[in-house]
Design an enzyme around this catalytic site. Structure first.
Site: not given
Ligand code: PMP
Length: 433
Positions: A239, A267, A144
């Site tokens: 990521d 975050k 994701y």
């Molecule tokens: N990349 C990864 C690996 C994530 O786990 C997430 C959300 N948990 C995101 C991107 C997207 O982050 P956000 O929910 O802050 O938009």
């Protein structure tokens, strides 16, 4: 269980928000039941509107590595807020946080702050496409990278839980530019590059996959990803929204000793405030506006309150012993759960790296999304509810992970294992009936 107030609020929320929530997994759809409305967090615990207390392993989905309402982070937020909530102009706290990040992750030679992980991933992809002059991107099944159109193709997290791996509304022509490969499958990756080699801009990857439960990269997989990409002139984007500052101070890239071209963070660098960042090789990052021709912007980017929270959190994480403590708490939880699963002969896989863990009710090793989907999600749902009943708040989905914080104590881990002992008994009965 007394959840009357949560039930009432959830009914009211349905009238305001689709499904009663502002992010899908919170709706408990994959585990059933009513989501708890939380009013307070303190240390390792959260409290709901019905006055119940839980040991929390969600931690706002990862960022609260110091626990809830940490005293230092809270006072940093208060001090910053008292000086103004947003300027839309440069501020010194950006530099402080930027330095803290680069000293942990030297590969981020230049970086840019954004307001979410989604934004970080989306912007990094645009940059990679511009830098290489190519349009295709490669991602892995079940990873994701936020909810931008380009990566909402065979995505993990809520998209997986809800059974809509590719969202409606994503133009087919755009989805066609995203090539999806099974995680841990080097041969499949080689084949994709053979077929499309000089049209692939980048590989984007969770170096430890944490949005289809926890799936660890097999030895040799990440080096092969980098090698294959670079042999074909493509970039590698790590990521590290989940793994950055979580699995090690320098993230998965330091844990495995691999240098990506670009990194996305989220975050955790804002201690639970809305922040993200992407960064990497200076020659690539210099393509960003205002230096270069790749547009990217944000009114709240580098927000002073979020920066102050992040600086405070990262300072604590830089102190000696932080990751050793997380590892020892993680190891204790793993050992306790493994012993229970073994004693009861429950077919399960417990994957863990440091303070992240994932439990699959599955008799076989879980290496990719196909393995993940063979797990018993119903049994997880029963386990989840049995744990919730006993005051342990796990992720409300079989396809998410658990996070331990520095605020968890060894006694919390013991209590969690005791609750799991009772809960696994209950789920065994549920599974048979
Ligand atoms: N990349 C990864 C690996 C994530 O786990 C997430 C959300 N948990 C995101 C991107 C997207 O982050 P956000 O929910 O802050 O938009």
């Amino acid at each position: 269980m007394n959840d009357a107030r949560s039930r009432r609020l959830f009914a009211t929320a349905q009238d305001l928000f689709p499904g009663g929530v502002n992010s899908p997994v919170r709706a408990f759809k994959s585990v059933g039941g009513t989501p708890r409305f939380l009013v307070r967090g303190e240390g390792a615990r959260v409290y709901d509107v019905d006055g119940r207390e839980y040991i929390d392993y969600v931690g706002s989905w990862g960022p609260l590595i110091l626990g809830h309402a940490d005293v230092e982070v809270t006072s940093a937020i208060q001090r910053a807020a008292a000086s103004g909530s947003s300027f839309g102009a440069p501020n010194p706290a950006e530099i402080e946080l930027g330095r803290a990040i680069r000293s942990a992750m030297p590969s981020m030679q230049l970086m840019r702050f954004v307001s979410s992980g989604t934004e970080a991933c989306m912007s990094a992809l645009r940059l990679a496409r511009a830098f290489t002059g190519r349009e295709l991107i490669v991602k892995f099944d079940g990873c994701y990278h936020g909810h931008a159109d380009a990566v909402l193709v065979n995505a993990g997290s809520g998209a997986l839980t809800l059974g809509v791996p590719s969202s409606a509304g994503v133009p087919a022509s755009l989805a066609a530019l995203t090539v999806v490969v099974p995680y841990n499958d080097i041969a499949a990756l080689e084949r994709v590059f053979k077929d499309h080699h000089d049209t692939i801009a980048c590989i984007t990857i969770e170096p430890i996959a944490a949005n289809m439960g926890l799936v660890l990269p097999q030895p040799g997989f990440l080096p092969a990803v980098v090698d294959i990409a670079h042999r074909h002139g493509a970039l590698v984007i790590f990521d590290e929204v989940i793994t950055g500052f979580r699995v090690a101070h320098g993230g998965a890239q330091s844990l495995y000793g691999i240098t990506p071209d670009l990194t996305c963070l989220g975050k955790i660098i804002g201690a639970g405030l809305p922040v993200g960042a992407f960064g990497g090789r200076a020659d690539i990052m210099r393509r960003l506006a205002p230096l270069g021709d790749v547009y990217q912007a944000g009114t709240l980017s580098g927000n002073p309150i979020a920066m102050a929270a992040g600086v405070s959190q990262l300072r604590r994480l830089a102190q000696p012993g932080a990751y050793e403590r997380l590892e020892s708490l993680g190891a204790a939880l793993e050992a306790g759960l493994r012993a229970l699963l073994h004693a009861r002969e429950i077919p399960a896989q417990l994957n863990r790296v440091g303070s992240i863990f994932g439990l699959f009710f599955n008799g076989q090793p879980v290496l990719d999304l196909a393995c993940v989907m063979r797990s018993d999600a119903k049994r997880y749902a029963a386990f989840f509810h049995a744990m919730l009943e006993r005051g342990v708040y796990l992720a409300p989905s079989a396809f998410e992970v658990g996070f331990i914080s520095l605020a968890h104590s060894p006694a919390d881990i013991d209590d969690t294992i005791a609750a799991a002992g009772q809960s696994l008994g209950v789920t065994a009965v549920a599974a048979r009936s």
